[in-house]
Scaffold this motif. Sequence first.
Motif, short mmCIF file in Angstrom:
data_model
loop_
_atom_site.label_atom_id
_atom_site.label_comp_id
_atom_site.label_asym_id
_atom_site.label_seq_id
_atom_site.Cartn_x
_atom_site.Cartn_y
_atom_site.Cartn_z
N LEU A 435 -19.64 58.19 48.08
CA LEU A 435 -21.07 58.17 47.77
C LEU A 435 -21.39 59.08 46.58
O LEU A 435 -22.10 58.69 45.65
N ARG A 436 -20.84 60.29 46.61
CA ARG A 436 -21.09 61.25 45.52
C ARG A 436 -20.47 60.74 44.22
O ARG A 436 -21.04 60.92 43.15
N ASN A 437 -19.30 60.10 44.32
CA ASN A 437 -18.67 59.57 43.10
C ASN A 437 -19.47 58.39 42.55
O ASN A 437 -19.59 58.23 41.33
N LYS A 438 -20.02 57.57 43.45
CA LYS A 438 -20.81 56.42 42.98
C LYS A 438 -22.02 56.89 42.18
O LYS A 438 -22.44 56.24 41.23
N ALA A 439 -22.55 58.06 42.57
CA ALA A 439 -23.71 58.59 41.85
C ALA A 439 -23.34 59.00 40.42
O ALA A 439 -24.21 59.18 39.58
N ASP A 440 -22.04 59.16 40.16
CA ASP A 440 -21.59 59.54 38.81
C ASP A 440 -21.40 58.33 37.90
O ASP A 440 -21.23 58.47 36.70
N VAL A 441 -21.35 57.13 38.50
CA VAL A 441 -21.11 55.92 37.71
C VAL A 441 -22.33 55.65 36.81
O VAL A 441 -23.47 55.84 37.23
N GLY A 442 -22.06 55.23 35.57
CA GLY A 442 -23.16 54.92 34.64
C GLY A 442 -23.61 56.15 33.85
O GLY A 442 -24.49 56.05 33.00
N LYS A 443 -22.99 57.33 34.15
CA LYS A 443 -23.38 58.55 33.43
C LYS A 443 -22.25 58.99 32.49
O LYS A 443 -21.08 58.70 32.74
N VAL A 444 -22.64 59.73 31.45
CA VAL A 444 -21.63 60.27 30.53
C VAL A 444 -21.25 61.67 31.02
O VAL A 444 -22.12 62.50 31.31
N HIS A 445 -19.93 61.91 31.12
CA HIS A 445 -19.43 63.20 31.62
C HIS A 445 -18.58 63.88 30.56
O HIS A 445 -17.78 63.21 29.89
N GLU A 446 -18.74 65.18 30.44
CA GLU A 446 -17.89 65.93 29.51
C GLU A 446 -16.57 66.22 30.23
O GLU A 446 -16.56 66.82 31.30
N VAL A 447 -15.47 65.76 29.62
CA VAL A 447 -14.16 65.88 30.27
C VAL A 447 -13.25 66.77 29.41
O VAL A 447 -13.18 66.59 28.19
N LEU A 448 -12.57 67.70 30.06
CA LEU A 448 -11.53 68.46 29.37
C LEU A 448 -10.20 67.74 29.67
O LEU A 448 -9.81 67.62 30.84
N ILE A 449 -9.53 67.28 28.63
CA ILE A 449 -8.33 66.44 28.84
C ILE A 449 -7.14 67.33 29.24
O ILE A 449 -6.78 68.26 28.53
N GLU A 450 -6.56 67.01 30.40
CA GLU A 450 -5.43 67.80 30.91
C GLU A 450 -4.08 67.16 30.62
O GLU A 450 -3.05 67.80 30.77
N SER A 456 -0.46 55.81 34.33
CA SER A 456 -0.09 55.03 33.15
C SER A 456 -0.22 55.91 31.91
O SER A 456 -1.19 56.64 31.76
N ASP A 457 0.78 55.81 31.02
CA ASP A 457 0.71 56.65 29.82
C ASP A 457 -0.27 56.11 28.79
O ASP A 457 -0.43 56.67 27.72
N LYS A 458 -0.89 54.96 29.08
CA LYS A 458 -1.94 54.45 28.19
C LYS A 458 -3.29 55.11 28.49
O LYS A 458 -4.27 54.88 27.81
N PHE A 459 -3.31 55.88 29.55
CA PHE A 459 -4.55 56.54 29.97
C PHE A 459 -4.39 58.05 29.95
O PHE A 459 -3.30 58.57 30.17
N LEU A 460 -5.51 58.72 29.70
CA LEU A 460 -5.52 60.18 29.81
C LEU A 460 -6.32 60.55 31.05
O LEU A 460 -7.12 59.75 31.56
N GLN A 461 -6.13 61.79 31.52
CA GLN A 461 -6.98 62.25 32.61
C GLN A 461 -7.42 63.69 32.37
O GLN A 461 -6.74 64.46 31.69
N VAL A 469 -11.58 64.27 38.95
CA VAL A 469 -10.65 63.68 37.99
C VAL A 469 -11.27 62.42 37.39
O VAL A 469 -11.77 61.54 38.10
N ILE A 470 -11.23 62.34 36.04
CA ILE A 470 -11.73 61.16 35.33
C ILE A 470 -10.60 60.61 34.47
O ILE A 470 -9.92 61.36 33.77
N VAL A 487 -18.60 56.93 32.68
CA VAL A 487 -17.91 56.49 33.90
C VAL A 487 -18.44 55.11 34.30
O VAL A 487 -19.64 54.89 34.39
N GLU A 488 -17.47 54.17 34.50
CA GLU A 488 -17.87 52.79 34.80
C GLU A 488 -17.52 52.38 36.23
O GLU A 488 -18.14 51.46 36.77
N GLU A 489 -16.51 52.98 36.80
CA GLU A 489 -16.07 52.61 38.15
C GLU A 489 -15.62 53.87 38.88
O GLU A 489 -15.31 54.87 38.24
N CYS A 490 -15.51 53.76 40.19
CA CYS A 490 -14.95 54.91 40.93
C CYS A 490 -14.29 54.49 42.22
O CYS A 490 -14.56 53.40 42.74
#
Length: 505
Positions: A435-450, A456-461, A469-470, A487-490
């Motif tokens: 539920l809490r993650n769904k509330a994050d969908v559709g919003k822009v989040h500042e992510v520090l890339i770890e 998959s190595d085509k993706f960063l997290q 984790v995004i 964020v588009e899905e969760c």
Amino acid sequence: MSFEKLKLLFLRLGNEVMENLISELDILKDSGEACETVRVSKSTHSGTGRKLYIESYGCQMNFSDSEIVASILKQDGFDTTSDILQADVIFLNTCSIREKAEQTVRNRLTYINSLKKNNPALLVGVLGCMAERLKSKLLEEEKIVDLVAGPDAYRDLPNLINQVDEGDKAVNTFLSREETYADISPVRLNSNGVTAFISIMRGCDNMCTFCVVPFTRGRERSRDPLSIVQEARDLLSNGFREVTLLGQNVDSYKWSAEENNKAWIEKKSASNIVSFANLLEMVAQVSPKLRIRFSTSHPKDITDDVLRVMARYDNICKSIHLPVQSGNSRILDLMNRGYSREWYLDKAKRIREILGNDCSISSDMITGFCTESDEDHQDTLTLMDAVQFDFAYMFFYSERPGTLAAKKWQDDVSLEVKKARLDQIIEKQREHSLLRNKADVGKVHEVLIEGVSKRSDKFLQGRNTHNKVIVFPKDNFKKGEYVNVLVEECTGGTLVGKAVGPKNF
Ligand code: SAM
Ligand code: SF4
């Protein structure tokens, strides 16, 4: 594979991702087996020294302590290795928090002892929380270790190793009222090069009745704030972009130039006291590019001052780990937590008043503490509904010898009932996390890339301010950069999205 396909893969992996998350979080699996987190030292090769292998169990404080141990032994000429078979010295940095944690270490010691048959010169040591409790058993009765050192005895390790080299057994479990290892610059052992932990205090004076920590780690001491700020500066200049300030109860951090022991500060009414709110502000001012987190907060001690400092600085993450343990006031009283259900709910409300709905709150919970009835357990479930934690670490009660609860009350809730209640809170938490993650969908989040995504190595997290984790497609972004991600899905465990541009400072 296209982004859309990978996204679908992530969503299908939802349950598995959640499972991984759960095992990382050291909660109990359906089988009743607790998955204790284990970390192993990385390899360093100066080519000169004996090789040290450290395996660390339990909480982040322990992982952080292993970095102090590696640093002390590096100064004594040791290299570290990640291959147990290459080691000249093997240390297990142990945890006593639940019975299962101790059992895991004991099984591991049996295996390690078998390595001695091929390598009689191998030195085996037990460090950390099991040291005090089990020293005579391990050293004298079972004779399966050569060395035992408690959490405040790590400076003595070179000397203890010498004693073993000379043919003796070595032990030091003295619990200090002053040691904070403030001057030791930790060797980062399991680092992604972006996020790091800084120990700001040691020990705990709280005496929660279920908890062994005050007995295994001793009295509460706070570390010199200038050494903490310096460590944060050094990390920043070495490329790190996030620090987590660590302590069993960070909100009771209290330091004065005259005394670093909290009990003494209170007795002697020292001048110019640095509180946790002061310390947080000092570290936040190191650089806007350095993110700050802290853990663990205690509901009875977290102050409005701390919440206001959090609100004032963009680089302090809006995420609070505030373990409730139980939602029932009678049980909380028996646990000696120092707050009631109502106090906790008011605190959660206050957090949202000062920091807004957007601040994440997470928790630890214990099911089946002494005398817990079904109605008491229902109170935990209704408190979870009221707060809606973003995530939680959940455990069933494990009686620990020597604790106040073990001395005073019977462990009278059956294992079956404890586990059934645990399943219920895990299930509820899954719903709330989603539920809490769904509330994050559709919003822009500042992510520090770890780094690169585990899947998959085509993706960063990376993580957002809420410690979630995004995952997003790599493009030209790199580890250590801040990026804005839509964020588009969760799932319950992960947010998936796409980068919409770098963050500008
Ligand atoms: N200092 C932190 C606090 O007060 O919230 C927690 C430190 S403890 C290492 C981490 C968690 O382990 C606790 O919050 C509690 O939920 C759990 N824990 C501690 N003792 C336990 C026990 N005897 N049985 C089950 N869980 C326990
Ligand atoms: Fe243990 Fe309580 Fe101290 Fe946390 S605050 S370490 S639960 S005694």
